[in-house]
Design an enzyme around this catalytic site. Structure first.
Site, PDB file in Angstrom:
ATOM      1  N   CYS A   2       0.787  -1.277   0.070  1.00 46.82           N
ATOM      2  CA  CYS A   2       0.027  -0.553   0.064  1.00 46.82           C
ATOM      3  C   CYS A   2       1.002   0.922   0.008  1.00 46.82           C
ATOM      4  O   CYS A   2       1.555   0.935  -0.350  1.00 46.82           O
ATOM      5  CB  CYS A   2      -0.455   0.201   0.917  1.00 46.82           C
ATOM      6  SG  CYS A   2      -1.924  -1.715   1.367  1.00 46.82           S
ATOM      7  N   ARG A  27       0.704   2.488  -6.389  1.00 47.71           N
ATOM      8  CA  ARG A  27       0.830   1.371  -5.279  1.00 47.71           C
ATOM      9  C   ARG A  27       0.024   0.465  -4.917  1.00 47.71           C
ATOM     10  O   ARG A  27      -0.137   0.099  -3.533  1.00 47.71           O
ATOM     11  CB  ARG A  27       1.327   1.737  -3.979  1.00 47.71           C
ATOM     12  CG  ARG A  27       3.267   2.337  -3.847  1.00 47.71           C
ATOM     13  CD  ARG A  27       3.676   3.347  -2.341  1.00 47.71           C
ATOM     14  NE  ARG A  27       3.942   2.056  -1.811  1.00 47.71           N
ATOM     15  CZ  ARG A  27       5.058   1.910  -1.805  1.00 47.71           C
ATOM     16  NH1 ARG A  27       6.135   2.122  -2.360  1.00 47.71           N
ATOM     17  NH2 ARG A  27       5.096   0.205  -0.503  1.00 47.71           N
ATOM     18  N   TRP A  75      -3.642  -2.207  -1.176  1.00 51.56           N
ATOM     19  CA  TRP A  75      -3.616  -2.957  -2.360  1.00 51.56           C
ATOM     20  C   TRP A  75      -4.040  -4.335  -1.357  1.00 51.56           C
ATOM     21  O   TRP A  75      -2.915  -4.606  -0.384  1.00 51.56           O
ATOM     22  CB  TRP A  75      -2.601  -2.790  -3.106  1.00 51.56           C
ATOM     23  CG  TRP A  75      -2.573  -3.957  -3.907  1.00 51.56           C
ATOM     24  CD1 TRP A  75      -3.043  -3.722  -5.469  1.00 51.56           C
ATOM     25  CD2 TRP A  75      -1.811  -5.026  -4.066  1.00 51.56           C
ATOM     26  NE1 TRP A  75      -2.710  -4.434  -6.077  1.00 51.56           N
ATOM     27  CE2 TRP A  75      -1.854  -5.801  -5.125  1.00 51.56           C
ATOM     28  CE3 TRP A  75      -0.938  -6.018  -2.798  1.00 51.56           C
ATOM     29  CZ2 TRP A  75      -1.471  -6.751  -5.257  1.00 51.56           C
ATOM     30  CZ3 TRP A  75      -0.327  -7.148  -3.418  1.00 51.56           C
ATOM     31  CH2 TRP A  75      -1.008  -8.028  -4.975  1.00 51.56           C
ATOM     32  N   ASN A 101       2.240  -0.026   5.357  1.00 51.89           N
ATOM     33  CA  ASN A 101       2.189  -0.637   4.717  1.00 51.89           C
ATOM     34  C   ASN A 101       3.360  -1.799   4.626  1.00 51.89           C
ATOM     35  O   ASN A 101       3.685  -1.268   5.424  1.00 51.89           O
ATOM     36  CB  ASN A 101       2.646   0.359   3.278  1.00 51.89           C
ATOM     37  CG  ASN A 101       3.688  -0.267   2.579  1.00 51.89           C
ATOM     38  OD1 ASN A 101       3.380  -1.734   1.411  1.00 51.89           O
ATOM     39  ND2 ASN A 101       5.181   0.013   1.925  1.00 51.89           N
ATOM     40  N   GLY A 102       2.528  -3.137   4.135  1.00 56.87           N
ATOM     41  CA  GLY A 102       3.099  -4.131   4.465  1.00 56.87           C
ATOM     42  C   GLY A 102       2.718  -5.296   4.788  1.00 56.87           C
ATOM     43  O   GLY A 102       1.044  -5.007   4.995  1.00 56.87           O
ATOM     44  N   GLU A 483       9.376  -9.232 -23.316  1.00 55.81           N
ATOM     45  CA  GLU A 483       8.708  -8.383 -22.794  1.00 55.81           C
ATOM     46  C   GLU A 483       7.147  -7.543 -23.482  1.00 55.81           C
ATOM     47  O   GLU A 483       6.758  -7.109 -22.819  1.00 55.81           O
ATOM     48  CB  GLU A 483       9.913  -7.218 -22.296  1.00 55.81           C
ATOM     49  CG  GLU A 483       9.904  -5.541 -22.150  1.00 55.81           C
ATOM     50  CD  GLU A 483       9.606  -5.515 -20.435  1.00 55.81           C
ATOM     51  OE1 GLU A 483       8.805  -6.482 -19.969  1.00 55.81           O
ATOM     52  OE2 GLU A 483       8.893  -4.693 -20.306  1.00 55.81           O
ATOM     53  N   LYS A 487       4.157  -6.599 -21.715  1.00 59.23           N
ATOM     54  CA  LYS A 487       3.254  -4.896 -22.145  1.00 59.23           C
ATOM     55  C   LYS A 487       1.636  -4.872 -22.638  1.00 59.23           C
ATOM     56  O   LYS A 487       1.207  -4.423 -22.362  1.00 59.23           O
ATOM     57  CB  LYS A 487       5.085  -3.580 -22.674  1.00 59.23           C
ATOM     58  CG  LYS A 487       4.734  -3.030 -21.800  1.00 59.23           C
ATOM     59  CD  LYS A 487       5.878  -2.667 -21.183  1.00 59.23           C
ATOM     60  CE  LYS A 487       5.254  -3.127 -19.765  1.00 59.23           C
ATOM     61  NZ  LYS A 487       6.607  -3.540 -18.604  1.00 59.23           N
ATOM     62  N   GLU A 490      -0.541  -6.589 -19.956  1.00 57.33           N
ATOM     63  CA  GLU A 490      -0.741  -5.955 -18.948  1.00 57.33           C
ATOM     64  C   GLU A 490      -1.599  -4.708 -19.020  1.00 57.33           C
ATOM     65  O   GLU A 490      -1.995  -4.302 -17.950  1.00 57.33           O
ATOM     66  CB  GLU A 490       0.485  -5.762 -17.501  1.00 57.33           C
ATOM     67  CG  GLU A 490       1.661  -4.860 -18.384  1.00 57.33           C
ATOM     68  CD  GLU A 490       2.322  -4.774 -17.356  1.00 57.33           C
ATOM     69  OE1 GLU A 490       2.634  -5.413 -16.332  1.00 57.33           O
ATOM     70  OE2 GLU A 490       4.108  -4.154 -17.820  1.00 57.33           O
ATOM     71  N   HIS A 506       6.516 -26.327 -31.682  1.00 55.49           N
ATOM     72  CA  HIS A 506       6.626 -27.503 -30.716  1.00 55.49           C
ATOM     73  C   HIS A 506       5.200 -27.316 -30.218  1.00 55.49           C
ATOM     74  O   HIS A 506       5.332 -27.508 -28.749  1.00 55.49           O
ATOM     75  CB  HIS A 506       7.896 -27.324 -29.495  1.00 55.49           C
ATOM     76  CG  HIS A 506       9.063 -27.646 -30.734  1.00 55.49           C
ATOM     77  ND1 HIS A 506       9.577 -28.582 -30.844  1.00 55.49           N
ATOM     78  CD2 HIS A 506       9.680 -26.243 -31.159  1.00 55.49           C
ATOM     79  CE1 HIS A 506      10.964 -28.453 -31.253  1.00 55.49           C
ATOM     80  NE2 HIS A 506      10.802 -27.502 -31.570  1.00 55.49           N
ATOM     81  N   LYS A 619       2.745  -0.589  -7.907  1.00 55.79           N
ATOM     82  CA  LYS A 619       3.848  -0.610  -9.486  1.00 55.79           C
ATOM     83  C   LYS A 619       4.677  -1.551  -8.444  1.00 55.79           C
ATOM     84  O   LYS A 619       5.609  -1.829  -9.257  1.00 55.79           O
ATOM     85  CB  LYS A 619       3.811   0.621  -9.254  1.00 55.79           C
ATOM     86  CG  LYS A 619       5.281   1.253  -9.460  1.00 55.79           C
ATOM     87  CD  LYS A 619       5.357   0.982 -10.902  1.00 55.79           C
ATOM     88  CE  LYS A 619       6.596   1.647 -11.243  1.00 55.79           C
ATOM     89  NZ  LYS A 619       6.850   1.347 -12.630  1.00 55.79           N
TER      90      LYS A 619
HETATM   91  C1  F6R Z   1       5.908  -4.689 -15.714  1.00 57.22           C
HETATM   92  C2  F6R Z   1       5.936  -3.948 -13.977  1.00 57.22           C
HETATM   93  C3  F6R Z   1       6.486  -5.299 -13.257  1.00 57.22           C
HETATM   94  C4  F6R Z   1       8.005  -5.467 -12.222  1.00 57.22           C
HETATM   95  C5  F6R Z   1       7.959  -6.279 -11.275  1.00 57.22           C
HETATM   96  C6  F6R Z   1       9.536  -6.086 -11.011  1.00 57.22           C
HETATM   97  O1  F6R Z   1       5.564  -3.240 -16.688  1.00 57.22           O
HETATM   98  O2  F6R Z   1       6.821  -3.298 -14.048  1.00 57.22           O
HETATM   99  O3  F6R Z   1       7.193  -6.308 -13.589  1.00 57.22           O
HETATM  100  O4  F6R Z   1       9.423  -5.077 -13.789  1.00 57.22           O
HETATM  101  O5  F6R Z   1       7.091  -5.861 -10.913  1.00 57.22           O
HETATM  102  O6  F6R Z   1       9.394  -4.576 -10.214  1.00 57.22           O
HETATM  103  P1  F6R Z   1      10.773  -3.555  -9.934  1.00 57.22           P
HETATM  104  O7  F6R Z   1      11.855  -4.114 -10.972  1.00 57.22           O
HETATM  105  O8  F6R Z   1       9.682  -2.550  -8.768  1.00 57.22           O
HETATM  106  O9  F6R Z   1      12.083  -4.707  -8.716  1.00 57.22           O
END
Ligand code: F6R
Length: 624
Positions: A2, A27, A75, A101-102, A483, A487, A490, A506, A619
């Site tokens: 959070c 967050r 969250w 948070n945690g 990647e 992108k 998500e 395969h 995030k």
């Molecule tokens: C996808 C994305 C996540 C982060 C992952 C790791 O767009 O942003 O897959 O890459 O949660 O986060 P960090 O880099 O903060 O450890």
């Protein structure tokens, strides 16, 4: 996962907390709440299910007033999103409010104990035990009560606490979850990260584990849990106040994609200035002797950062000739890796707070590996536990989907691999010159790619309604395919799979049909001919195809095109092209990333999705 924010001073706390929470919304955003101490010494609380905008709306009909307040964006981990489970949580007497948070791992046991002692709980959260513990220990000294309560907790946490009976104070404490204290004039702040309060101040204390901050309007005292004073230098936030705002872009993600030319420039500055001079990476904290004696490099990270790690693995073997592995952080510990002498673990993380990555780091350290981290956020938990940190210098990344951080993670790993190759003397001067020259051109090439945004948008318009996509790449661009697919899925919720093109036959080839489009990465290099083969196979099965290819390539647009095909059959249509300026294959993941980010962005925008806050995502993932 959070976000918390708090204010103590002479202005109205709700406005400042709301603005800070808005900047922390990445967050978590399933519910939100605020508590203030009113002028007549009462705690007043508002909570909602939904985003910060919903809380703002509630405050219009039911205003809050007070110059001390704490706020929270949630969250959910323990207990579904509901008003009862939203923070702030209160003690039985409603005099103490807590935001958290945690995760408190032993909360069940604590809750049973507190219930047996007569405390009544109103939520299913782990957080609420903290409000009751503080109530239990409070005898007029809020900080002392918080310190005693923290000693009972196991887990990861950052708390902000206020008490109607100590109206001139706020207490904050952390263990494993991020927390900063912002310093103002006659006013002070707490927040989960600097971005939340940067508008208000550029001076912060970065709080360490088991440290407590006591805030009044005029001062901040830092102590350990035994109340011994802690000396901490003020950290001056190096980015401007408007860096965390959208700056005219529709979404943070769009802004961050467009920041890449400058960010690449900043990342290279001081490290690579001339193709004939060695790379300078002082912050790596590794002697030449250590680099020469490396026997293995293990990359570990989550999500997008893991994809960057796959590029790092490739470069480390290919350029520096050191055996290399890459593991998802959540999996690394599970396989109990064998760590030989002189093993280096390179941890990659934008936030520096990802719980799985932190756990993997600790495990590798315990097994004897040296740990270097490649990070964006300064002074994070991962930074503090690493033997060396190379910052990617991306500036704040707010959009949940990582873009500029990914590009700069790759760029930084290119620099590290080149540095290793140089020190170990395993790459030819020509190869080093060629790659460094290409990296030095990256800011300009990134701008060229952004200037082509309208072309990417036109392709997105053609494909955004399709339900499925397959992203194919090989060699150093297999991670680009993974990647690109991540992108797309998500933020647009189009089901997208990233695959090695070599694996096509395969299994995944079964998916090819007109409603599933393929994005094939076919830039020049060792695997180019093989990619041509894959494109032919896809077109032969009437699969619509977008290719990422080098400017001037005349073959790819017509590869697999069947002029005899029925006019409604995509096999007869030329391929759609995402053109990239030609660069040596080993640096191509940097250029390939940008059009794939734009493609995902525009597809999601055309579908009307919440691009900066995709559903179910946060995030910073600070829980395992
Ligand atoms: C996808 C994305 C996540 C982060 C992952 C790791 O767009 O942003 O897959 O890459 O949660 O986060 P960090 O880099 O903060 O450890």
């Amino acid at each position: 996962m959070c976000g918390i924010v708090g204010y103590i001073g002479f202005r109205q706390a709700p406005e400042i907390c709301l603005a800070g929470l808005g900047r922390l919304e990445y967050r978590g955003y399933d519910s939100a709440g605020l508590a203030v101490i009113t002028d007549n010494g009462q705690l007043d609380v508002r909570k909602v299910v939904g985003k910060i905008a919903a809380l703002r709306e509630l405050l219009q009909s039911q205003p809050l007033a007070g110059t001390i307040g704490i706020g929270h964006t949630r969250w959910a981990t323990h207990g579904k999103p509901s008003v009862e489970n939203s923070h702030p949580h209160l003690s039985c007497d409603g005099r103490i409010a807590v935001v958290h948070n945690g995760i408190i791992e032993n909360y069940q046991e604590l809750r049973s104990r507190l219930e047996a002692e007569g405390h009544t709980f109103t939520s299913q959260t782990d957080t609420e035990v903290m409000a009751h513990l503080i109530e239990k220990y409070y005898d007029g000294d809020l900080r002392a009560a918080v310190c005693r309560a923290v000693r009972d907790l196991q887990g990861a946490f950052a708390f902000g606490v206020i008490c109607a009976d100590s109206p001139g104070q706020m207490v904050a404490v952390r263990r494993f979850s991020p927390l900063v204290v912002g310093l103002g004039d006659g006013e002070n702040y707490i927040a989960s990260d600097m971005g939340a309060i940067r508008k208000e101040t550029d001076r912060v204390y970065v709080i360490a584990d088991d440290e407590v901050a006591l805030l009044t309007p005029d001062k901040v005292e830092l102590t350990d849990l035994d109340l011994n004073p802690v000396d901490r230098e003020v950290f001056v936030i190096p980015w401007p106040a408007d860096a965390a705002e959208k700056g005219g872009h529709k979404h943070f993600m769009h802004k961050e994609i467009h920041e890449q030319p400058d960010a690449i420039h900043a990342c290279l500055a001081g490290r690579l200035s001339d193709p004939d001079k060695p790379i300078v990476l002082e912050d790596l904290n590794m002697s030449e002797r250590e680099i020469k004696s490396l026997r293995k490099v293990v990359f570990t990270a989550c999500g997008t950062a893991y994809h960057a790690g796959l590029v790092g693995r490739f470069l480390t073997e290919k350029l520096a000739r050191i055996p290399a592995e890459a593991d998802l952080a959540a999996e690394l510990r599970a396989r109990d890796p064998v760590v030989l002498d002189n093993t280096l673990c390179i941890v990659i993380s934008q936030s520096g707070e990802t719980a799985d990555t932190l756990v993997a780091l600790r495990d590798m350290k315990e097994k004897g590996a040296k740990v270097i981290s490649v990070l964006n956020v300064v002074d994070s938990s991962i930074a503090r536990e690493s033997d060396g940190v190379v910052y990617i210098q991306a500036g704040p990344e707010i959009g949940v989907a990582s873009t500029k951080a990914y590009t700069l993670q790759i760029l930084t790993l290119e620099l590290i691999a080149l540095h290793f190759a140089e020190v170990r003397g395993v790459a030819s001067p020509q190869q080093l010159h060629e790659l460094k020259s290409a990296l030095l051109k990256m800011p300009e090439l990134a701008q060229t790619l952004l200037d082509r945004e309208e072309d990417v948008k036109a392709i997105a318009a053609k494909y955004y309604q399709k339900p499925n996509a397959l992203y194919l790449g090989r060699g150093i661009n297999l991670p680009s395919a993974l990647e690109g697919a991540l992108k797309m899925k998500e933020i647009s919720y189009i089901h997208a799979e990233g695959y090695s093109a070599g694996e096509m036959k395969h299994g995944p080839i079964a998916l090819i049909e007109p409603s599933c489009f393929t994005v094939a990465i076919a830039v020049h290099g060792e695997v180019y001919d093989k990619m041509i083969g894959n494109i032919m196979e896809i077109k032969a099965r009437s699969g619509p195809l977008i290719a990422v290819a080098d400017d001037g390539d005349e073959q790819i647009p017509v590869t697999g095109v069947d002029p005899q095909a029925d006019p409604d059959d995509v096999a007869g249509q030329p391929n759609d092209m995402l053109w990239v300026p030609p660069v040596p294959e080993l640096v191509s993941p940097v250029t390939v990333a940008i059009p794939l980010q734009l493609l995902a962005y525009h597809a999601a925008d055309m579908r009307g999705e919440h691009i900066d806050q995709p559903r179910n995502l946060a995030k910073t993932v600070t829980v395992e």
